[in-house]
Design an enzyme around this catalytic site. Structure first.
Site, PDB file in Angstrom:
ATOM      1  N   ASP A  55      -2.170 -10.312 -11.055  1.00  0.00           N
ATOM      2  CA  ASP A  55      -3.053 -10.859 -12.124  1.00  0.00           C
ATOM      3  C   ASP A  55      -3.224 -12.391 -11.927  1.00  0.00           C
ATOM      4  OD1 ASP A  55      -0.747 -11.665 -12.824  1.00  0.00           O
ATOM      5  OD2 ASP A  55      -0.338 -10.419 -14.668  1.00  0.00           O
ATOM      6  N   ARG A 285      -1.331 -12.659 -20.955  1.00  0.00           N
ATOM      7  CA  ARG A 285      -2.518 -12.110 -20.347  1.00  0.00           C
ATOM      8  C   ARG A 285      -3.724 -11.892 -21.375  1.00  0.00           C
ATOM      9  NH1 ARG A 285      -0.951  -7.468 -16.457  1.00  0.00           N
ATOM     10  NH2 ARG A 285      -3.210  -7.542 -16.673  1.00  0.00           N
ATOM     11  N   TYR A 293       8.553 -10.652 -16.483  1.00  0.00           N
ATOM     12  CA  TYR A 293       9.045 -10.321 -15.217  1.00  0.00           C
ATOM     13  C   TYR A 293      10.789 -10.602 -15.887  1.00  0.00           C
ATOM     14  CZ  TYR A 293       5.224 -10.875 -12.237  1.00  0.00           C
ATOM     15  OH  TYR A 293       3.798 -10.674 -11.935  1.00  0.00           O
ATOM     16  N   PRO A 371       6.627 -11.376  -6.500  1.00  0.00           N
ATOM     17  CA  PRO A 371       5.253 -11.420  -6.927  1.00  0.00           C
ATOM     18  C   PRO A 371       5.245 -12.480  -8.206  1.00  0.00           C
ATOM     19  CG  PRO A 371       6.513  -9.369  -7.904  1.00  0.00           C
ATOM     20  CD  PRO A 371       7.346 -10.194  -6.829  1.00  0.00           C
TER      21      PRO A 371
HETATM   22  P1  FAD Z   1      -2.935  -4.348  -0.847  1.00  0.00           P
HETATM   23  O1  FAD Z   1      -3.445  -4.651  -2.302  1.00  0.00           O
HETATM   24  O2  FAD Z   1      -1.806  -3.446  -0.859  1.00  0.00           O
HETATM   25  O3  FAD Z   1      -4.095  -3.188  -0.472  1.00  0.00           O
HETATM   26  C1  FAD Z   1      -4.002  -2.342   0.568  1.00  0.00           C
HETATM   27  C2  FAD Z   1      -5.089  -1.109   0.713  1.00  0.00           C
HETATM   28  O4  FAD Z   1      -4.945  -0.427   1.944  1.00  0.00           O
HETATM   29  C3  FAD Z   1      -4.879  -0.256  -0.441  1.00  0.00           C
HETATM   30  O5  FAD Z   1      -6.094  -0.181  -1.260  1.00  0.00           O
HETATM   31  C4  FAD Z   1      -4.371   1.206   0.367  1.00  0.00           C
HETATM   32  O6  FAD Z   1      -4.889   2.329  -0.286  1.00  0.00           O
HETATM   33  C5  FAD Z   1      -5.123   0.973   1.632  1.00  0.00           C
HETATM   34  N1  FAD Z   1      -4.477   1.430   2.831  1.00  0.00           N
HETATM   35  C6  FAD Z   1      -3.128   1.277   3.094  1.00  0.00           C
HETATM   36  N2  FAD Z   1      -2.781   1.960   4.452  1.00  0.00           N
HETATM   37  C7  FAD Z   1      -4.063   2.462   4.633  1.00  0.00           C
HETATM   38  C8  FAD Z   1      -4.359   3.255   5.824  1.00  0.00           C
HETATM   39  N3  FAD Z   1      -3.604   3.758   6.541  1.00  0.00           N
HETATM   40  N4  FAD Z   1      -5.697   3.754   5.872  1.00  0.00           N
HETATM   41  C9  FAD Z   1      -6.664   3.199   5.138  1.00  0.00           C
HETATM   42  N5  FAD Z   1      -6.282   2.297   3.987  1.00  0.00           N
HETATM   43  C10 FAD Z   1      -5.006   2.047   3.803  1.00  0.00           C
HETATM   44  N6  FAD Z   1      -0.250 -11.551  -6.447  1.00  0.00           N
HETATM   45  C11 FAD Z   1      -0.734 -12.460  -7.102  1.00  0.00           C
HETATM   46  O7  FAD Z   1      -1.725 -13.159  -6.230  1.00  0.00           O
HETATM   47  N7  FAD Z   1      -0.827 -12.816  -8.313  1.00  0.00           N
HETATM   48  C12 FAD Z   1      -0.014 -11.891  -9.087  1.00  0.00           C
HETATM   49  O8  FAD Z   1       0.351 -12.251 -10.570  1.00  0.00           O
HETATM   50  C13 FAD Z   1       0.735 -10.824  -8.293  1.00  0.00           C
HETATM   51  N8  FAD Z   1       1.321 -10.305  -9.275  1.00  0.00           N
HETATM   52  C14 FAD Z   1       2.033  -8.940  -8.778  1.00  0.00           C
HETATM   53  C15 FAD Z   1       3.013  -8.295  -9.513  1.00  0.00           C
HETATM   54  C16 FAD Z   1       3.667  -7.189  -9.028  1.00  0.00           C
HETATM   55  C17 FAD Z   1       4.228  -6.310  -9.753  1.00  0.00           C
HETATM   56  C18 FAD Z   1       3.549  -6.948  -7.624  1.00  0.00           C
HETATM   57  C19 FAD Z   1       4.067  -5.663  -6.912  1.00  0.00           C
HETATM   58  C20 FAD Z   1       2.748  -7.480  -6.567  1.00  0.00           C
HETATM   59  C21 FAD Z   1       2.026  -8.786  -7.346  1.00  0.00           C
HETATM   60  N9  FAD Z   1       1.116  -9.580  -6.378  1.00  0.00           N
HETATM   61  C22 FAD Z   1       0.401 -10.667  -7.108  1.00  0.00           C
HETATM   62  C23 FAD Z   1       1.010  -9.195  -5.209  1.00  0.00           C
HETATM   63  C24 FAD Z   1      -0.397  -8.577  -4.911  1.00  0.00           C
HETATM   64  O9  FAD Z   1      -0.535  -7.379  -5.449  1.00  0.00           O
HETATM   65  C25 FAD Z   1      -0.542  -8.202  -3.390  1.00  0.00           C
HETATM   66  O10 FAD Z   1       0.005  -9.408  -2.844  1.00  0.00           O
HETATM   67  C26 FAD Z   1      -2.218  -8.008  -2.981  1.00  0.00           C
HETATM   68  O11 FAD Z   1      -2.584  -6.793  -3.542  1.00  0.00           O
HETATM   69  C27 FAD Z   1      -2.065  -7.855  -1.530  1.00  0.00           C
HETATM   70  O12 FAD Z   1      -3.314  -7.613  -1.247  1.00  0.00           O
HETATM   71  P2  FAD Z   1      -3.942  -6.862   0.342  1.00  0.00           P
HETATM   72  O13 FAD Z   1      -5.228  -6.583   0.298  1.00  0.00           O
HETATM   73  O14 FAD Z   1      -3.188  -7.505   1.393  1.00  0.00           O
HETATM   74  O15 FAD Z   1      -3.023  -5.180   0.149  1.00  0.00           O
END
Ligand code: FAD
Length: 679
Positions: A55, A285, A293, A371
């Protein structure tokens, strides 16, 4: 039933989280033929459940959003966090407020850190992508095989990657809810009644359309692939790369609640350390929600992933009880629980970020961490923000493939910095507060506050400083001059003395300037939209001074010539500013000049559109928004000026004298493709 078909795309993106979306947006803006697939189904509910995490939006991320035109949406809808309060135990063990600092360091950006649900952020991306391109997120689509023909990787026309995609049925693509939390308990999710969820009707209809392809397999040939498929990255596994690092036994619970409490700072960001019961971080928020947390265990043990602690006993009630202990004697409860989870802290970085600069990894696929510092989503988007324009310019034939190597060099550095930062930050946060100065095992308030303050600069994203490369003309770090000063120091000083607050390798700072033709004030960064264009910014100084005019002429004569780098690197038929845009900022006064006082190459002419009035700006007083004092802010002397080259992502590549055409030509020639000799 299996139906074979072959599609050719320039870029295939696997995963439509924040990293994949950012990549797709670059492709949309640069007009690159791309597809983006995600294994998740198109049902809005299931999609939102899996989106409930990040977020925090850092100020650099908002600057980037603004360069794509949607920062205003995030800015208006989000909650703004202005202050961090520190709460620590006093001599009697009772928690009390022990300090306050600004949440965002004042003056580092025109934006400050805000908080907004990740689902909304993904919505902004979808809207931005769909409004400018035919690219659509294809949900319920999953790669099943990936091959890279190594003999073709250096051939710019080749499609060296073959991927097989399977289209799932809606049922297959909808993940089972039990899988959403590691503890095996179905996550409670109130989003279906939250006004945060946007209207997904169009997406649903599209999902139904996609469904007609269900259970088909198709073959895709791609020039480039991005694995943005999250922490369990399938693409990473296909490449045989791994994440290296460690995990700890610190377990944290996360509650998104509407709190009912007498704790006075619940609408501030707070770091609360109790004497013996652990710590809480409070994140106020949007929509009256507060994210907490909450530390669930206090023992620390580093080791293998297999030694992970048992999370199965954690539920919202237990997390709340832990929170109540930490925040006592203040009372805390809730009636509304929006979302919750639990996680274990661990920090890991990928061994490689790309295979042959053809298949890349970004986001959680190459780095994971706790996170709490609000970094994952921001850094993930910024990975793809670093990569997108590079791939686009190679695909479009304006840059050589050599620039692609800078992705790993630049972003693995950031990932390592992030891991180190998170490592330190998490330990300080999870540690017990020191009882007194003799308590060496405890964390002192000063130590914590200091780390927080330093961390804030890092966390803002503004501190990113890319190293020397073919596209960042930092002086070489070798060589010592006879008088003992190193060549690098001298050259840096020469460049930096022309613009003391503009740092090579860092993003261009911003203040207000006026358009010379209509006196409208703009933040300078607003004139640097993310459209794939390089920018040469000529700070020509005070034109009343003959030296300044001479330097401007010295630059503009060769710049306007048929053999100039502007012409050589712009494809035939391409707009004059489609590869390199020239912007001019003079030091005023505005009313002494009109655009016609500037050389023609600085105010290009188009047969249909006439003169371009958006290229010449002035650092002067405005009628309603004050004087931006851009020269002073950037540390540029109005008597001397300077020339600055900015990458398409607004990072500073080069600083030099206004009249030094040769050096600038040399800079671009080292990686751009000469279009006059291109077949
Ligand atoms: P993801 O968001 O994981 O997206 C990956 C996508 O790939 C998903 O849609 C999935 O369905 C898809 N996928 C996976 N495998 C496959 C496959 N084999 N084939 C096709 N599609 C696939 N970050 C912040 O910056 N600020 C915050 O405040 C924050 N708070 C957080 C709080 C919590 C509790 C958690 C758990 C995380 C938090 N994060 C925060 C971290 C953040 O959520 C992630 O770092 C971010 O979502 C990563 O983005 P991404 O696009 O790399 O991966």
């Amino acid at each position: 039933t299996t139906k074979e078909s072959v599609d050719h795309v320039d870029v295939l993106i696997v995963g439509a989280g924040p990293a994949g979306m950012m990549m797709a947006l670059w492709m949309a803006r640069c007009g690159v033929k791309a597809r983006i697939v995600d294994k998740r189904g198109s049902k809005p509910l299931s999609r939102q459940i899996f989106n409930g995490q990040a977020d925090g939006l850092q100020c650099r991320t908002l600057e980037i959003f603004d360069s794509f035109g949607f920062a205003n949406r995030a800015w208006i809808e989000s909650n703004h966090m202005l202050e961090i309060c520190f709460w620590n135990p006093d001599e009697t063990g009772k928690i009390q407020r022990s300090g306050r600092i600004p949440d965002t360091i004042p003056g580092i950006s025109r934006f400050q850190q805000v908080v907004l649900h990740q689902g909304r952020i993904e919505r902004f991306f979808l809207d931005a992508i769909e409004s400018t391109s035919p690219i659509r997120v294809e949900r319920g689509v999953l790669p099943t095989s990936l091959e890279l023909d190594a003999s073709l990787v250096e051939d710019p026309e080749a499609y060296p990657i073959t991927i097989k995609l399977r289209h799932l049925t809606e049922e297959e693509a909808t993940p089972k809810q039990v899988a959403t939390s590691a503890n095996g308990v179905v996550a409670q999710d109130g989003l279906f009644r939250s006004n945060l969820a946007a209207d997904d009707t169009a997406e649903l209809l599209r999902g139904a359309e996609l469904n007609s392809k269900a259970n088909t397999v198709e073959t895709v040939k791609a020039k480039y692939v991005l694995g943005a498929d999250g922490a369990h990255s399938w693409v990473r596994k296909q490449l045989g790369f791994s994440l290296e690092g460690e995990s700890t036994d610190y377990i944290w619970g996360v509650l998104d609640i509407v709190p009912i409490t007498d704790f006075p700072d619940i609408r501030m960001r707070c770091a609360i350390h109790s004497a013996n019961s652990g710590s809480i971080m409070v994140i106020p928020r949007e929509n009256k929600l507060v994210r907490l947390y909450i530390q669930m265990t206090t023992t620390e043990k580093t080791g293998e992933a297999s030694s992970r602690a048992d999370r199965s006993k954690i539920n919202p009630e237990l997390i709340l009880q832990a929170a109540q202990k930490i925040i006592a004697p203040y009372k805390l409860t809730y009636r509304t629980l929006d979302w919750w989870t639990a996680y274990q802290i661990g920090q890991r970085v990928g061994t490689h970020f790309s295979a042959n600069e053809r298949i890349f990894l970004a986001g959680d696929a190459v780095h994971t961490h706790s996170p709490k510092a609000g970094q994952g989503m921001n850094v993930s988007m910024q990975d793809a923000y670093n990569l997108g324009w590079k791939i686009a310019s190679v695909v479009k034939g304006t840059s050589h493939r050599s620039i692609l190597k800078t992705y790993e060099a630049e972003r693995s550095q950031i990932a390592h910095d992030l891991i180190n930062f998170d490592h330190k930050f998490s330990r300080l946060f999870s540690g017990r507060p020191a009882k007194d100065v003799m308590d060496e095992e405890g964390v002192s308030l000063e130590e914590f506050k200091d780390a927080f303050q330093k961390g804030n600069m890092f966390a803002s994203g503004i501190a990113v400083d890319y190293g020397k490369s073919i596209i960042v003309a930092k002086p070489s770090s070798t060589g010592t001059l006879e008088n003992g000063t190193s060549e690098s120091d001298l050259a840096v000083q020469t460049a930096q003395s022309l613009a003391t607050n503009v740092k090579l390798g860092m993003r261009m700072p911003s203040a207000k300037v006026l358009n010379q033709s209509d006196a409208r004030p703009w933040h300078f960064q607003e004139r640097l939209p993310s459209n794939g264009t390089w920018r040469l910014v000529l700070f020509v100084g005070r034109l009343g001074l003959p030296e300044c005019r001479q330097e401007m002429t010295k630059m503009c004569e060769p710049l306007g010539a048929p053999q100039s780098f502007l012409r050589r690197f712009t494809p035939q038929g391409g707009r004059y500013d489609s590869v390199i845009e020239v912007l001019t900022v003079h030091a005023g006064p505005r009313t002494d000049y009109t655009v016609f006082d500037f050389p023609k190459v600085l105010r290009p002419y188009d047969e249909v559109d006439g003169w371009d009035y958006n290229k010449i700006f002035v650092d002067d007083d405005s009628y309603h928004e004050g004087h931006g004092q851009l020269y002073e802010y950037l540390g540029i002397s109005p008597d001397k000026g300077c020339a600055i080259i900015l990458r398409p992502d607004q990072y500073v590549s080069y600083i030099g004298p206004v009249g030094d055409y040769e050096s600038i030509d040399k800079f671009f020639s080292s990686f751009m493709v000469d279009q006059t000799t291109r077949n």
